[in-house]
Write a protein that holds these residues in place. Structure first.
Motif, PDB file in Angstrom:
ATOM      1  N   VAL A  81       5.938   4.300  -1.632  1.00 12.29           N
ATOM      2  CA  VAL A  81       5.637   5.359  -0.673  1.00 12.29           C
ATOM      3  C   VAL A  81       6.923   6.085  -0.296  1.00 12.29           C
ATOM      4  O   VAL A  81       7.085   7.273  -0.556  1.00 12.29           O
ATOM      5  CB  VAL A  81       4.954   4.795   0.583  1.00 12.29           C
ATOM      6  CG1 VAL A  81       4.689   5.899   1.611  1.00 12.29           C
ATOM      7  CG2 VAL A  81       3.645   4.101   0.203  1.00 12.29           C
ATOM      8  N   LEU A 101       2.492   1.020  -1.630  1.00 12.80           N
ATOM      9  CA  LEU A 101       1.056   1.157  -1.420  1.00 12.80           C
ATOM     10  C   LEU A 101       0.344   0.419  -2.538  1.00 12.80           C
ATOM     11  O   LEU A 101       0.627   0.632  -3.718  1.00 12.80           O
ATOM     12  CB  LEU A 101       0.667   2.639  -1.432  1.00 12.80           C
ATOM     13  CG  LEU A 101      -0.821   2.986  -1.478  1.00 12.80           C
ATOM     14  CD1 LEU A 101      -1.520   2.552  -0.201  1.00 12.80           C
ATOM     15  CD2 LEU A 101      -1.001   4.482  -1.708  1.00 12.80           C
ATOM     16  N   ALA A 145       1.543   5.621   4.561  1.00 10.84           N
ATOM     17  CA  ALA A 145       0.856   5.117   3.373  1.00 10.84           C
ATOM     18  C   ALA A 145      -0.594   5.575   3.335  1.00 10.84           C
ATOM     19  O   ALA A 145      -1.133   5.867   2.260  1.00 10.84           O
ATOM     20  CB  ALA A 145       0.926   3.593   3.332  1.00 10.84           C
ATOM     21  N   ARG A 148      -0.599   9.037   2.135  1.00  7.45           N
ATOM     22  CA  ARG A 148      -0.356   9.050   0.695  1.00  7.45           C
ATOM     23  C   ARG A 148      -1.644   8.714  -0.059  1.00  7.45           C
ATOM     24  O   ARG A 148      -1.976   9.366  -1.054  1.00  7.45           O
ATOM     25  CB  ARG A 148       0.733   8.040   0.335  1.00  7.45           C
ATOM     26  CG  ARG A 148       0.914   7.814  -1.172  1.00  7.45           C
ATOM     27  CD  ARG A 148       1.428   9.046  -1.885  1.00  7.45           C
ATOM     28  NE  ARG A 148       2.765   9.357  -1.442  1.00  7.45           N
ATOM     29  CZ  ARG A 148       3.876   8.802  -1.951  1.00  7.45           C
ATOM     30  NH1 ARG A 148       3.797   7.933  -2.950  1.00  7.45           N
ATOM     31  NH2 ARG A 148       5.061   9.141  -1.490  1.00  7.45           N
TER      32      ARG A 148
END
Length: 241
Positions: A81, A101, A145, A148
């Motif tokens: 990440v 992640l 995260a 993301r």
């Protein structure tokens, strides 16, 4: 000056923290541990650990994932990440952490690591709503995260990583709804997913529910990127989850 942990606070250490997402009982869950050591003894935290001599960051992430979940990270979606380097993020001294992640379908009950009292899946909503305090800067890492993961669902085929194969388009749609936080129009979603280039591969089989029509079954296709992308701003929403 040597701290209580035996480390020189002027020496920079490197750790890896894991944000492990899975979908359980229709909710997005994250793996959290209860810290068994100071600092933040007894607090919830992301699993992770120090990079050992001779290890790469990826090797540390795979090792920690195996120790915390008994899973082979090579079979999951695993990606970096970003790095977190605030000088005051760890009261023991200067520690830079690299967050990873990890995504997988309905992952099993985790196994606590050596420095954790216990490990458990926790609904992400409970953490984001403030019902749980995380150690260090792990709440910030979780939020980054999660964003993301949401972005990856827009541009890549990673959503299928949450689905045990074979799966239906409806099950895939539910992954998007759980991660994004809102419902999608079933017809529009089906049309976009089945037309996406090499995203879904039909198995030629169907699932027969107790109520309703049979549903076609799919497996993950060869594509890594979702073409065309399914952007949250352009997604056809049904109602807020």
């Amino acid at each position: 000056m040597i701290g209580t942990t035996g480390r020189d606070p002027e020496v920079c250490s490197v750790t890896v923290d894991l944000v492990i997402f899975t979908v359980r009982d229709g909710e997005l869950n994250i793996l959290l541990i209860e810290r068994g050591n100071e600092p933040f003894r007894g607090a919830s935290a992301l699993p992770g650990g120090y990079v050992r001599p001779g290890e790469t960051l990826d090797q540390t992430a795979l090792r920690e994932l195996r120790e915390e979940t008994s899973l082979d990270g090579r079979e999951l979606h695993l990606e970096q990440v970003r790095a977190y380097s605030d000088p005051d993020r760890d009261p023991r001294g200067r520690v830079i952490t690299v967050a990873y992640l990890a995504l997988g379908p309905d992952l099993p009950r985790p196994v606590a690591g050596t420095d954790a009292r216990q490990a458990a899946w926790t609904p992400v909503a409970e953490v984001l709503e403030g019902r749980m305090i995380l150690a260090f800067d792990h709440r910030t890492i979780l939020r980054d995260a999660l964003e993301r993961a949401r972005t990856q669902l827009e541009h890549t085929t990673v959503a299928a990583r949450f689905c045990p194969e074979p799966f239906t388009v409806g099950e895939l749609r539910r992954i998007y709804e759980v991660v994004w936080g809102f419902k999608l129009d079933p017809s529009n979603f089906r049309r976009k997913m089945t037309r996406a280039e090499a995203f879904l591969e039909p198995t030629g089989e169907q699932r027969f529910p107790e109520v309703g029509r049979p549903a076609a079954l799919y497996r993950r296709g060869s594509a890594r990127f979702l073409i065309p992308p399914l952007l949250r701003t352009g997604a056809s929403r049904d109602e807020v989850v």
